[in-house]
Design an enzyme around this catalytic site. Structure first.
Site, PDB file in Angstrom:
ATOM      1  N   TYR A 132      58.408 -18.534 -18.721  1.00 48.06           N
ATOM      2  CA  TYR A 132      59.557 -18.506 -19.627  1.00 48.06           C
ATOM      3  C   TYR A 132      60.873 -18.763 -18.905  1.00 48.06           C
ATOM      4  O   TYR A 132      61.792 -19.373 -19.442  1.00 48.06           O
ATOM      5  CB  TYR A 132      59.662 -17.138 -20.312  1.00 48.06           C
ATOM      6  CG  TYR A 132      58.741 -16.944 -21.487  1.00 48.06           C
ATOM      7  CD1 TYR A 132      58.948 -17.615 -22.685  1.00 48.06           C
ATOM      8  CD2 TYR A 132      57.661 -16.066 -21.405  1.00 48.06           C
ATOM      9  CE1 TYR A 132      58.113 -17.432 -23.772  1.00 48.06           C
ATOM     10  CE2 TYR A 132      56.817 -15.869 -22.493  1.00 48.06           C
ATOM     11  CZ  TYR A 132      57.047 -16.553 -23.671  1.00 48.06           C
ATOM     12  OH  TYR A 132      56.216 -16.366 -24.733  1.00 48.06           O
ATOM     13  N   THR A 163      52.664 -24.863 -21.864  1.00 51.83           N
ATOM     14  CA  THR A 163      53.822 -23.975 -21.854  1.00 51.83           C
ATOM     15  C   THR A 163      53.393 -22.563 -22.233  1.00 51.83           C
ATOM     16  O   THR A 163      52.349 -22.360 -22.873  1.00 51.83           O
ATOM     17  CB  THR A 163      54.892 -24.411 -22.864  1.00 51.83           C
ATOM     18  OG1 THR A 163      54.441 -24.119 -24.202  1.00 51.83           O
ATOM     19  CG2 THR A 163      55.218 -25.888 -22.742  1.00 51.83           C
ATOM     20  N   ASP A 164      54.202 -21.584 -21.842  1.00 50.51           N
ATOM     21  CA  ASP A 164      54.076 -20.281 -22.479  1.00 50.51           C
ATOM     22  C   ASP A 164      54.602 -20.422 -23.901  1.00 50.51           C
ATOM     23  O   ASP A 164      55.276 -21.403 -24.241  1.00 50.51           O
ATOM     24  CB  ASP A 164      54.835 -19.212 -21.695  1.00 50.51           C
ATOM     25  CG  ASP A 164      54.223 -17.830 -21.864  1.00 50.51           C
ATOM     26  OD1 ASP A 164      53.528 -17.605 -22.877  1.00 50.51           O
ATOM     27  OD2 ASP A 164      54.439 -16.972 -20.997  1.00 50.51           O
ATOM     28  N   TRP A 165      54.319 -19.442 -24.730  1.00 51.94           N
ATOM     29  CA  TRP A 165      54.559 -19.570 -26.166  1.00 51.94           C
ATOM     30  C   TRP A 165      56.061 -19.581 -26.466  1.00 51.94           C
ATOM     31  O   TRP A 165      56.777 -18.655 -26.150  1.00 51.94           O
ATOM     32  CB  TRP A 165      53.849 -18.438 -26.889  1.00 51.94           C
ATOM     33  CG  TRP A 165      52.422 -18.710 -27.265  1.00 51.94           C
ATOM     34  CD1 TRP A 165      51.859 -18.490 -28.488  1.00 51.94           C
ATOM     35  CD2 TRP A 165      51.354 -19.238 -26.454  1.00 51.94           C
ATOM     36  NE1 TRP A 165      50.522 -18.854 -28.488  1.00 51.94           N
ATOM     37  CE2 TRP A 165      50.188 -19.316 -27.256  1.00 51.94           C
ATOM     38  CE3 TRP A 165      51.271 -19.674 -25.125  1.00 51.94           C
ATOM     39  CZ2 TRP A 165      48.971 -19.802 -26.784  1.00 51.94           C
ATOM     40  CZ3 TRP A 165      50.056 -20.159 -24.651  1.00 51.94           C
ATOM     41  CH2 TRP A 165      48.933 -20.215 -25.474  1.00 51.94           C
ATOM     42  N   SER A 191      58.643 -21.460 -25.238  1.00 52.66           N
ATOM     43  CA  SER A 191      59.421 -21.299 -24.013  1.00 52.66           C
ATOM     44  C   SER A 191      60.179 -22.552 -23.608  1.00 52.66           C
ATOM     45  O   SER A 191      60.785 -22.582 -22.534  1.00 52.66           O
ATOM     46  CB  SER A 191      58.493 -20.898 -22.857  1.00 52.66           C
ATOM     47  OG  SER A 191      57.561 -21.920 -22.577  1.00 52.66           O
TER      48      SER A 191
END
Length: 335
Positions: free
Chosen positions: A210, A241-243, A245
């Site tokens: 993030y 990706t992270d959720w 982010s």
């Protein structure tokens, strides 16, 4: 018993991915830049590329009842509660890390998933980091030895591991606003050895962080993904990706990123942004192909499209392994 098949060579997986890309329409390619239904790698079912289910991690497999369309997921009735991975690292036992990873890998398959979103391996830098429980401590050497065995054990079951969160995600409060300012020596000596060990062990995927690293969001940073992760560390697989982010679609596509998660269908602005950049000439169809090719190649290499081609795979026969998994959980806690 479901086990991993030998992985094909990257050259062959990329050739197969190129052949599949030629069958996709531009709209299908754009759709594959975004996740499906929160926890699925996106596919193109009409062209024989099914969506691939993923599950959360860190103390065993999460049974997720928060997906928008629960009909797409067959949830297991139970999973084993494992000690958090900070406790696993505290055993100083690489052989146990292999057994732990193997057990969680089988339970990921019991859950009908192809990818476990773990292990986490950010360095324990701040004692107040809210996710220290799922990392592997403050020592890069110890974390590296545990991670490489965890990944090898997990992927021996046919479950793909996802190393996270790349990079310098050492704070959880305001994680979407923070900027980790770190020099190159510290990056190489402290923050990347565990990731390098997981990559060398064959981990199929990596999740970006993030936070910003030296002023750029990790999930859309060409330095983080193309230069450092793929270049210096030699990673060839899938990057996600992270959720929620990432923010700049031109940077995302050109950074080396492969899929933006979760890419909910109620976020059409993402797809419209890509189409707008294509219409203006700021992105080309080749840029989109280059973005999604590593995801397709990695799923081919791990046999996930074949496993999911008829919907979520049925792995109930693996439930006979639960007693052994409980023993491994207990052993980890004891040590």
């Amino acid at each position: 018993t479901a086990v991993a098949q030998p992985l094909m060579k990257w050259d062959e997986a990329n050739r197969k991915a190129d052949a599949l890309l030629k069958t996709l329409t531009l709209d299908e390619k754009i759709e594959m830049t975004h996740g499906h239904n929160k926890f699925f790698l996106p596919g193109a079912p009409a062209k024989g590329l099914p969506h691939v289910f993923m599950v959360d991690a860190s103390a065993g497999v999460r049974i997720n009842h928060s997906l928008p369309d629960q009909n797409e997921v067959r949830h297991p009735q139970k999973t084993t509660q494992f000690p958090a991975t900070i406790a696993l690292a505290s055993t100083f036992n690489p052989d146990l890390a292999y057994k732990y990873g193997e057990a969680v890998g089988y339970e990921t398959r019991m859950a009908g998933a192809g990818v476990l979103l773990g292990p986490g391996m950010n360095i324990y830098r701040s004692s107040q980091c809210g996710r220290n429980f799922e990392y592997m401590g403050e020592d890069p050497y110890l974390a590296a030895r545990m991670v490489e065995n965890y990944v090898t054990g997990m992927q021996s079951t046919g479950t793909m591991a996802c190393l996270k969160h790349f990079l310098c995600n050492n704070n959880d409060l305001y994680r979407k606003l923070s900027n980790s300012i770190v020099d190159e020596r510290a990056i190489m000596e402290i923050y990347t050895p565990a990731f390098k060990a997981g990559i060398d062990a064959g981990a199929g995927s990596v999740m970006t962080a993030y936070n910003q690293l030296n002023g750029e969001w990790c999930g859309q940073s060409k330095y983080v993904i193309t230069d450092l992760l793929r270049g210096t560390l030699g990673f060839k697989g899938l990057v996600m990706t992270d959720w929620r982010s990432v923010f700049d679609w031109k940077k995302i596509v050109l950074s080396g990123q492969n899929v933006e998660m979760p890419g909910d269908r109620n976020q059409p602005q993402h797809i419209n942004s890509v189409r707008g950049l294509l219409a203006s000439g700021e992105l080309t169809e080749k840029n989109i192909e280059d973005m999604i090719r590593p995801m397709i190649a990695t799923c081919i290499r791990f046999g996930l499209y074949e496993r999911f081609k008829n919907g979520q795979p049925n792995e109930e026969a693996l439930e006979e392994k639960f007693p052994r998994h409980e023993e491994i959980s207990y052993q980890t806690a004891a040590e």
